[in-house]
Design a protein around this motif. Structure first.
Motif, short mmCIF file in Angstrom:
data_model
loop_
_atom_site.label_atom_id
_atom_site.label_comp_id
_atom_site.label_asym_id
_atom_site.label_seq_id
_atom_site.Cartn_x
_atom_site.Cartn_y
_atom_site.Cartn_z
N PRO A 5 0.93 -1.82 0.23
CA PRO A 5 0.03 0.05 -0.18
C PRO A 5 0.46 1.61 -0.02
CG PRO A 5 -1.21 -1.23 1.98
CD PRO A 5 0.96 -2.14 1.10
N HIS A 6 1.97 1.55 0.70
CA HIS A 6 3.24 2.66 0.37
C HIS A 6 3.97 2.86 -0.81
CE1 HIS A 6 0.51 3.55 3.93
NE2 HIS A 6 0.83 2.58 4.24
N ALA A 7 3.83 1.76 -1.67
CA ALA A 7 5.02 1.48 -2.71
C ALA A 7 5.28 2.89 -3.08
CB ALA A 7 4.55 0.19 -3.66
N ALA A 8 6.23 3.14 -3.84
CA ALA A 8 6.10 4.86 -4.98
C ALA A 8 5.60 4.44 -6.46
CB ALA A 8 7.45 5.17 -5.29
N PHE A 9 4.51 4.66 -6.80
CA PHE A 9 3.96 4.33 -8.20
C PHE A 9 5.12 3.89 -9.17
CE2 PHE A 9 2.25 5.36 -12.00
CZ PHE A 9 0.81 5.02 -12.23
N GLY A 10 6.34 4.75 -9.41
CA GLY A 10 6.52 3.93 -9.99
C GLY A 10 7.11 2.35 -9.78
N GLN A 51 -4.54 11.94 -13.78
CA GLN A 51 -5.99 11.13 -13.07
C GLN A 51 -5.70 10.54 -14.38
OE1 GLN A 51 -6.97 10.73 -10.44
NE2 GLN A 51 -7.80 8.70 -11.27
N GLY A 52 -6.19 10.70 -15.90
CA GLY A 52 -6.13 10.42 -16.92
C GLY A 52 -5.70 9.18 -17.34
N THR A 53 -3.98 9.43 -17.28
CA THR A 53 -2.78 8.34 -17.04
C THR A 53 -3.35 7.27 -16.25
OG1 THR A 53 -1.38 10.43 -18.08
CG2 THR A 53 -0.56 7.72 -17.23
N LEU A 54 -3.47 7.19 -15.26
CA LEU A 54 -3.09 6.43 -14.82
C LEU A 54 -4.89 6.03 -14.81
CD1 LEU A 54 -2.60 5.57 -11.42
CD2 LEU A 54 -4.68 7.03 -10.46
N ASP A 55 -6.20 6.03 -15.03
CA ASP A 55 -7.28 5.32 -15.46
C ASP A 55 -6.29 4.63 -16.90
OD1 ASP A 55 -8.89 6.58 -13.79
OD2 ASP A 55 -9.16 8.37 -14.47
N MET A 56 -5.99 5.11 -17.82
CA MET A 56 -5.63 4.59 -18.68
C MET A 56 -5.09 2.89 -18.37
SD MET A 56 -5.13 7.13 -21.85
CE MET A 56 -4.24 8.18 -21.11
N LEU A 57 -3.99 3.86 -17.21
CA LEU A 57 -2.46 2.66 -17.19
C LEU A 57 -3.87 1.28 -16.42
CD1 LEU A 57 0.03 4.34 -16.25
CD2 LEU A 57 0.43 2.69 -18.21
N ALA A 58 -4.67 2.00 -15.09
CA ALA A 58 -5.12 0.81 -14.58
C ALA A 58 -5.71 -0.59 -15.55
CB ALA A 58 -5.52 1.40 -13.82
N GLY A 59 -6.93 0.46 -16.63
CA GLY A 59 -7.49 -0.41 -17.19
C GLY A 59 -7.32 -0.66 -17.95
N ALA A 60 -6.09 -0.42 -18.80
CA ALA A 60 -5.06 -1.72 -19.65
C ALA A 60 -3.71 -3.01 -18.96
CB ALA A 60 -3.92 -0.51 -20.19
N GLU A 67 -5.69 -2.91 -6.16
CA GLU A 67 -5.12 -2.14 -6.11
C GLU A 67 -5.06 -0.65 -6.30
OE1 GLU A 67 -3.36 -6.29 -8.40
OE2 GLU A 67 -4.93 -4.80 -9.01
N GLN A 68 -6.20 -0.52 -7.19
CA GLN A 68 -6.13 1.08 -8.19
C GLN A 68 -6.14 2.28 -7.33
OE1 GLN A 68 -9.85 1.66 -10.76
NE2 GLN A 68 -9.59 -0.39 -12.12
N THR A 69 -6.68 1.66 -5.49
CA THR A 69 -7.12 2.67 -4.72
C THR A 69 -5.47 2.40 -4.35
OG1 THR A 69 -9.01 1.74 -3.75
CG2 THR A 69 -7.91 2.73 -2.16
N HIS A 70 -4.59 1.55 -3.94
CA HIS A 70 -3.28 2.22 -3.65
C HIS A 70 -2.55 2.58 -4.98
CE1 HIS A 70 -2.68 -1.78 -0.79
NE2 HIS A 70 -3.74 -2.26 -1.50
N TRP A 71 -3.14 2.70 -6.21
CA TRP A 71 -2.24 3.64 -7.17
C TRP A 71 -2.93 5.20 -6.84
CZ3 TRP A 71 -1.44 2.11 -12.50
CH2 TRP A 71 -0.84 0.26 -12.81
N ALA A 74 -1.07 6.27 -4.15
CA ALA A 74 0.22 6.58 -4.58
C ALA A 74 0.86 8.08 -4.82
CB ALA A 74 1.48 5.66 -4.64
N ARG A 75 -0.27 8.03 -5.59
CA ARG A 75 -0.68 9.35 -6.21
C ARG A 75 -0.38 10.92 -5.96
NH1 ARG A 75 -4.09 13.06 -8.84
NH2 ARG A 75 -3.71 14.10 -10.62
N LYS A 76 -0.87 10.03 -4.88
CA LYS A 76 -1.28 11.40 -3.76
C LYS A 76 -0.34 11.99 -3.30
CE LYS A 76 -7.01 11.06 -3.64
NZ LYS A 76 -7.98 10.63 -2.81
N ARG A 77 -0.07 10.45 -2.62
CA ARG A 77 1.21 11.52 -1.85
C ARG A 77 2.02 11.92 -2.54
NH1 ARG A 77 1.08 5.68 -0.28
NH2 ARG A 77 2.34 5.38 -1.50
#
Length: 166
Positions: A5-10, A51-60, A67-71, A74-77
């Motif tokens: 849950p606390h991993a870096a986004f990358g 956020q749009g990029t995050l959504d496209m990656l999560a969908g792909a 997992e989307q919640t964790h992402w 990470a993005r908010k942090r």
């Protein structure tokens, strides 16, 4: 797939991509974004995706809601860390004005400008555009991110108030 849950986004992106047995090119094609964006996100060059990029990656990647919640966390942090004003030590070394508000968007421009400025053959870069579009703000954001590449520091000299060319 289990993620920290606390991993870096990358790290989250790289882990999810590898679990899906995808190359960066394959994920880029599925998500409809550039391979460069994925590479920059995984390496931490571009830290907080839009956020749009995050959504496209999560969908792909067919991420679960957990997992989307964790992402998103990470993005908010990362976004909060990027928006915080620089420390006193960093301000004195960079000699840049403190940002008055948070900086949102323009990640691709920031990455491109930073990469050009890091090039050994670049001595000067000019940003052009009509007044008020954010050229100065964008330049200051880029310089804050790459200031460590300049051991002698960086300075901001505001020429806007000058009316006499001499």
């Amino acid at each position: 797939m289990v993620t920290k849950p606390h991993a870096a986004f990358g790290d989250l992106l790289r882990h999810a991509r590898r679990n899906a047995n995808l190359t960066q090119d394959e994920l880029a094609e599925r998500a409809g974004i550039s391979t460069r964006t994925i590479s920059d996100l995984e390496r931490g060059i571009s830290r907080a995706p839009q956020q749009g990029t995050l959504d496209m990656l999560a969908g792909a990647l067919n991420l679960s809601s957990e997992e989307q919640t964790h992402w998103r966390q990470a993005r908010k942090r990362l976004a909060a860390r990027s928006a915080s004003p620089p420390s006193k030590a960093a301000q004195s070394r960079t000699h840049l004005p403190a940002p008055l508000t948070t900086f949102v968007g323009r990640e691709q421009e920031i990455i491109h400008i930073a990469n050009v400025l890091r090039g050994l053959d670049t001595r000067l870069m000019t940003l052009t555009g009509v007044g008020g579009v954010g050229k100065t703000r964008l330049a200051l954001m880029v310089v804050r991110q790459i200031a460590d590449a300049f051991p002698d520091g960086v300075w901001f000299v505001d020429l806007a108030p000058l009316s006499d060319p001499n």
